[in-house]
Scaffold this active site. Sequence first.
Site, PDB file in Angstrom:
ATOM      1  N   ASP A  48      44.543  44.277 -63.432  1.00  0.00           N
ATOM      2  CA  ASP A  48      43.035  44.460 -63.803  1.00  0.00           C
ATOM      3  C   ASP A  48      42.001  43.094 -63.050  1.00  0.00           C
ATOM      4  OD1 ASP A  48      43.739  46.373 -65.046  1.00  0.00           O
ATOM      5  OD2 ASP A  48      43.677  45.792 -66.843  1.00  0.00           O
ATOM      6  N   THR A  49      42.811  41.854 -63.140  1.00  0.00           N
ATOM      7  CA  THR A  49      41.887  41.001 -62.741  1.00  0.00           C
ATOM      8  C   THR A  49      41.891  40.911 -61.371  1.00  0.00           C
ATOM      9  OG1 THR A  49      43.093  39.143 -64.242  1.00  0.00           O
ATOM     10  CG2 THR A  49      42.081  38.209 -62.138  1.00  0.00           C
ATOM     11  N   VAL A  50      42.654  41.487 -60.376  1.00  0.00           N
ATOM     12  CA  VAL A  50      42.475  41.787 -59.099  1.00  0.00           C
ATOM     13  C   VAL A  50      41.330  42.756 -58.778  1.00  0.00           C
ATOM     14  CG1 VAL A  50      43.516  42.591 -56.914  1.00  0.00           C
ATOM     15  CG2 VAL A  50      44.757  41.016 -58.221  1.00  0.00           C
ATOM     16  N   THR A  51      41.474  43.875 -59.593  1.00  0.00           N
ATOM     17  CA  THR A  51      40.385  44.792 -59.587  1.00  0.00           C
ATOM     18  C   THR A  51      39.062  44.173 -59.719  1.00  0.00           C
ATOM     19  OG1 THR A  51      42.083  46.498 -60.450  1.00  0.00           O
ATOM     20  CG2 THR A  51      39.639  47.249 -60.391  1.00  0.00           C
ATOM     21  N   ASP A  85      41.916  46.787 -53.552  1.00  0.00           N
ATOM     22  CA  ASP A  85      42.320  48.266 -53.886  1.00  0.00           C
ATOM     23  C   ASP A  85      43.581  48.629 -53.566  1.00  0.00           C
ATOM     24  OD1 ASP A  85      41.401  50.773 -54.945  1.00  0.00           O
ATOM     25  OD2 ASP A  85      40.994  51.641 -53.206  1.00  0.00           O
ATOM     26  N   GLY A  89      46.972  48.121 -56.738  1.00  0.00           N
ATOM     27  CA  GLY A  89      47.905  49.131 -57.112  1.00  0.00           C
ATOM     28  C   GLY A  89      49.235  48.947 -56.626  1.00  0.00           C
ATOM     29  N   SER A  99      48.603  53.340 -66.386  1.00  0.00           N
ATOM     30  CA  SER A  99      47.984  53.546 -67.582  1.00  0.00           C
ATOM     31  C   SER A  99      46.667  54.381 -67.378  1.00  0.00           C
ATOM     32  CB  SER A  99      47.651  51.956 -68.276  1.00  0.00           C
ATOM     33  OG  SER A  99      46.541  51.492 -67.368  1.00  0.00           O
ATOM     34  N   ASP A 106      39.542  51.453 -62.478  1.00  0.00           N
ATOM     35  CA  ASP A 106      39.666  51.630 -61.075  1.00  0.00           C
ATOM     36  C   ASP A 106      38.421  52.642 -60.706  1.00  0.00           C
ATOM     37  OD1 ASP A 106      40.472  51.726 -58.641  1.00  0.00           O
ATOM     38  OD2 ASP A 106      41.496  53.636 -59.003  1.00  0.00           O
ATOM     39  N   ASP A 110      35.024  51.391 -58.809  1.00  0.00           N
ATOM     40  CA  ASP A 110      34.641  51.884 -57.330  1.00  0.00           C
ATOM     41  C   ASP A 110      33.160  52.512 -57.349  1.00  0.00           C
ATOM     42  OD1 ASP A 110      37.157  51.633 -56.586  1.00  0.00           O
ATOM     43  OD2 ASP A 110      37.966  53.733 -56.795  1.00  0.00           O
TER      44      ASP A 110
END
Length: 244
Positions: A48-51, A85, A89, A99, A106, A110
């Site tokens: 989630d942090t990377v997202t 992205d 993943g 989840s 995500d 986007d």
Amino acid sequence: MGQPVASRGRAATPTVGKAMLNKYARAFFTRVLTPFAAYLIRRGVSPDTVTLIGTAGVVAGALVFYPRGEFFWGTVVITLFVFSDLVDGNMARQLGRSSRWGAFLDSTLDRVADSAVFGGFALWYAGDGDNNVLCAVSIFCLASGQVVSYTKARGESIGLPVAVNGLVERAERLVISLVAAGLAGFHKFGVPGIQWLLPIALWIVAVGSLITLVQRVVTVRRESAQAEAEAGHPNASQGSEAAK
């Protein structure tokens, strides 16, 4: 961006060309990015942090550079963060996590990233770019991209497969726009005439998005009529005929 979940498998079967490109491109980037994803996991970084960081980077690249006409550097920054992205993943797969929250985050972010890209174009043409027509085209690309995504999500939410990919989906919109913007940025390095690639790309995305929207609406109308016919709805036969 975000963690992939099983529900993403609901998408319609893509064309052979798209399927082959997706298969080999993802296989390549999976091999390249897996060690980096593993490193982030060891450092305690969550998918989630990377997202979130990836989306913030795309938004910053689009809204800081594009309104000033810095298309080359803006595209470089955006491209670097777009790879998040794939990284998040990959991390989710290594962690064995899938989840509904990851899928929601995500998809939502986007839309934010896409809006920033086309919003940056619109700000340029509304300002120093001084072209109201292209500003309007950029805004149309922004809005149509959101609606195209909504039609599929809404159709699936009412139990329809929405079995059509469409001419220009999110990946095509971004690739066409970012490649054209990056190349157009070489105008500032003295390459003549290349700045026209971006307007051409925006028109292509606008027309393609409109066609895709029509394709999805027609598909949902047909699938809805078929579903009602199978359920014995009293108006099913009339709706089925209208959908043909």
